[in-house]
Design a protein around this motif. Structure first.
Motif, PDB file in Angstrom:
ATOM      1  N   ASP A  66       0.804  -1.228   0.000  1.00  0.00           N
ATOM      2  CA  ASP A  66       0.000   0.000   0.000  1.00  0.00           C
ATOM      3  C   ASP A  66       0.833   1.271   0.000  1.00  0.00           C
ATOM      4  OD1 ASP A  66      -2.277  -1.422  -0.044  1.00  0.00           O
ATOM      5  OD2 ASP A  66      -2.820  -1.096   2.062  1.00  0.00           O
ATOM      6  N   VAL A  67       2.092   1.168   0.426  1.00  0.00           N
ATOM      7  CA  VAL A  67       2.904   2.373   0.518  1.00  0.00           C
ATOM      8  C   VAL A  67       3.786   2.577  -0.720  1.00  0.00           C
ATOM      9  CG1 VAL A  67       2.948   2.384   3.040  1.00  0.00           C
ATOM     10  CG2 VAL A  67       4.762   1.211   1.788  1.00  0.00           C
ATOM     11  N   ASP A  68       3.731   1.656  -1.663  1.00  0.00           N
ATOM     12  CA  ASP A  68       4.594   1.748  -2.839  1.00  0.00           C
ATOM     13  C   ASP A  68       3.932   2.493  -3.997  1.00  0.00           C
ATOM     14  OD1 ASP A  68       6.914   0.275  -1.948  1.00  0.00           O
ATOM     15  OD2 ASP A  68       5.625  -1.495  -1.960  1.00  0.00           O
ATOM     16  N   TYR A  69       4.658   3.466  -4.506  1.00  0.00           N
ATOM     17  CA  TYR A  69       4.224   4.241  -5.665  1.00  0.00           C
ATOM     18  C   TYR A  69       5.402   4.384  -6.598  1.00  0.00           C
ATOM     19  CZ  TYR A  69       0.148   5.514  -2.888  1.00  0.00           C
ATOM     20  OH  TYR A  69      -1.000   5.460  -2.141  1.00  0.00           O
ATOM     21  N   PHE A  70       5.152   4.866  -7.803  1.00  0.00           N
ATOM     22  CA  PHE A  70       6.295   5.162  -8.658  1.00  0.00           C
ATOM     23  C   PHE A  70       6.091   6.506  -9.347  1.00  0.00           C
ATOM     24  CE2 PHE A  70       4.806   4.648 -13.017  1.00  0.00           C
ATOM     25  CZ  PHE A  70       3.654   3.888 -12.872  1.00  0.00           C
ATOM     26  N   CYS A  71       7.215   7.071  -9.795  1.00  0.00           N
ATOM     27  CA  CYS A  71       7.176   8.383 -10.434  1.00  0.00           C
ATOM     28  C   CYS A  71       8.124   8.368 -11.631  1.00  0.00           C
ATOM     29  CB  CYS A  71       7.611   9.444  -9.425  1.00  0.00           C
ATOM     30  SG  CYS A  71       7.699  11.087 -10.123  1.00  0.00           S
ATOM     31  N   ARG A  72       7.627   8.751 -12.809  1.00  0.00           N
ATOM     32  CA  ARG A  72       8.501   8.867 -13.985  1.00  0.00           C
ATOM     33  C   ARG A  72       8.403  10.242 -14.618  1.00  0.00           C
ATOM     34  NH1 ARG A  72       5.169   4.894 -18.177  1.00  0.00           N
ATOM     35  NH2 ARG A  72       3.188   5.313 -17.160  1.00  0.00           N
ATOM     36  N   PHE A  73       7.414  11.037 -14.197  1.00  0.00           N
ATOM     37  CA  PHE A  73       7.254  12.382 -14.756  1.00  0.00           C
ATOM     38  C   PHE A  73       7.359  13.424 -13.651  1.00  0.00           C
ATOM     39  CE2 PHE A  73       4.484   9.923 -17.717  1.00  0.00           C
ATOM     40  CZ  PHE A  73       5.117  10.241 -18.907  1.00  0.00           C
ATOM     41  N   SER A  74       7.975  14.548 -13.983  1.00  0.00           N
ATOM     42  CA  SER A  74       7.829  15.689 -13.098  1.00  0.00           C
ATOM     43  C   SER A  74       6.786  16.614 -13.728  1.00  0.00           C
ATOM     44  CB  SER A  74       9.161  16.399 -12.889  1.00  0.00           C
ATOM     45  OG  SER A  74       9.597  16.960 -14.103  1.00  0.00           O
ATOM     46  N   TYR A  75       6.133  17.367 -12.896  1.00  0.00           N
ATOM     47  CA  TYR A  75       4.960  18.132 -13.320  1.00  0.00           C
ATOM     48  C   TYR A  75       5.100  19.579 -12.870  1.00  0.00           C
ATOM     49  CZ  TYR A  75       0.021  19.557 -13.392  1.00  0.00           C
ATOM     50  OH  TYR A  75      -1.149  20.224 -13.596  1.00  0.00           O
ATOM     51  N   ASN A  76       5.063  20.485 -13.846  1.00  0.00           N
ATOM     52  CA  ASN A  76       5.089  21.917 -13.549  1.00  0.00           C
ATOM     53  C   ASN A  76       3.638  22.387 -13.444  1.00  0.00           C
ATOM     54  OD1 ASN A  76       4.947  24.802 -14.088  1.00  0.00           O
ATOM     55  ND2 ASN A  76       7.111  24.701 -14.606  1.00  0.00           N
ATOM     56  N   VAL A  77       3.235  22.740 -12.233  1.00  0.00           N
ATOM     57  CA  VAL A  77       1.818  23.009 -11.962  1.00  0.00           C
ATOM     58  C   VAL A  77       1.319  24.226 -12.747  1.00  0.00           C
ATOM     59  CG1 VAL A  77       0.139  23.579 -10.158  1.00  0.00           C
ATOM     60  CG2 VAL A  77       1.965  21.938  -9.682  1.00  0.00           C
ATOM     61  N   LYS A  78       2.080  25.343 -12.731  1.00  0.00           N
ATOM     62  CA  LYS A  78       1.624  26.565 -13.401  1.00  0.00           C
ATOM     63  C   LYS A  78       1.520  26.379 -14.905  1.00  0.00           C
ATOM     64  CE  LYS A  78       2.477  30.463 -10.404  1.00  0.00           C
ATOM     65  NZ  LYS A  78       3.737  30.562  -9.631  1.00  0.00           N
ATOM     66  N   LYS A  79       2.536  25.745 -15.486  1.00  0.00           N
ATOM     67  CA  LYS A  79       2.546  25.593 -16.941  1.00  0.00           C
ATOM     68  C   LYS A  79       1.836  24.328 -17.400  1.00  0.00           C
ATOM     69  CE  LYS A  79       7.042  27.848 -17.579  1.00  0.00           C
ATOM     70  NZ  LYS A  79       8.440  27.491 -17.840  1.00  0.00           N
TER      71      LYS A  79
END
Ligand SMILES: [Zn+2]
Ligand SMILES: [Zn+2]
Length: 149
Positions: A66-79
């Motif tokens: 339940d605590v495992d996630y993954f990330c491959r993108f960074s996200y610029n909130v404003k743009k």
């Protein structure tokens, strides 16, 4: 005198459905985007922790808890911009990898294919000793028996 309040700086991960563009078919159920959105918060507002892996690390997990996630993108909130803008795509559907969906590797071109994109099931391809994708099968047939690679 009032004591200085202790606060910690946090950087938010976004779920695909909370980002502009929303959740796409290739997003994994446990995918997060590392945003540039930072906040100061009180330490007691942090109530749990989770493990954010790279996609590669996530793929090599034997058990996803339940605590495992993954990330491959960074996200610029404003743009509303994602980095990287492009990632490798697979299969006849030309979609980025979704770790929740089973894929089988073509022996000839080493592309990865979703069985359901070929109207097959996972069980059907799992019993096959050799799997060759439709493109390679076609290429092989048009080359004929004397064909060279
Ligand atoms: Zn596909
Ligand atoms: Zn192939």
């Amino acid at each position: 005198m009032r004591k200085n309040k202790v606060e910690v700086m946090v950087q938010w991960y976004y779920r695909p459905e909370d980002a502009i563009g929303g959740r796409k078919g290739f997003h994994g159920e446990r995918e997060l985007f590392l945003s540039d959105h930072k906040d100061w918060v009180a330490p007691d507002s942090i109530n749990d922790k989770c493990q954010v892996h790279t996609l590669k690390q996530y793929q090599s997990l034997h058990v996803v808890s339940d605590v495992d996630y993954f990330c491959r993108f960074s996200y610029n909130v404003k743009k509303a911009e994602y980095r990287p803008a492009r990632v490798p795509v697979y299969c006849v559907c030309e979609m980025p990898y979704n770790p929740d969906r089973f894929m089988v590797e073509c022996e000839a071109c080493t592309d990865w294919i979703h069985p359901e994109c070929l109207r097959m099931t996972k069980a059907e391809v799992e019993v096959m000793t050799h799997f060759v994708c439709p493109d390679c099968t076609k290429r092989h047939q048009s080359e004929g028996k004397r064909g060279t690679p």
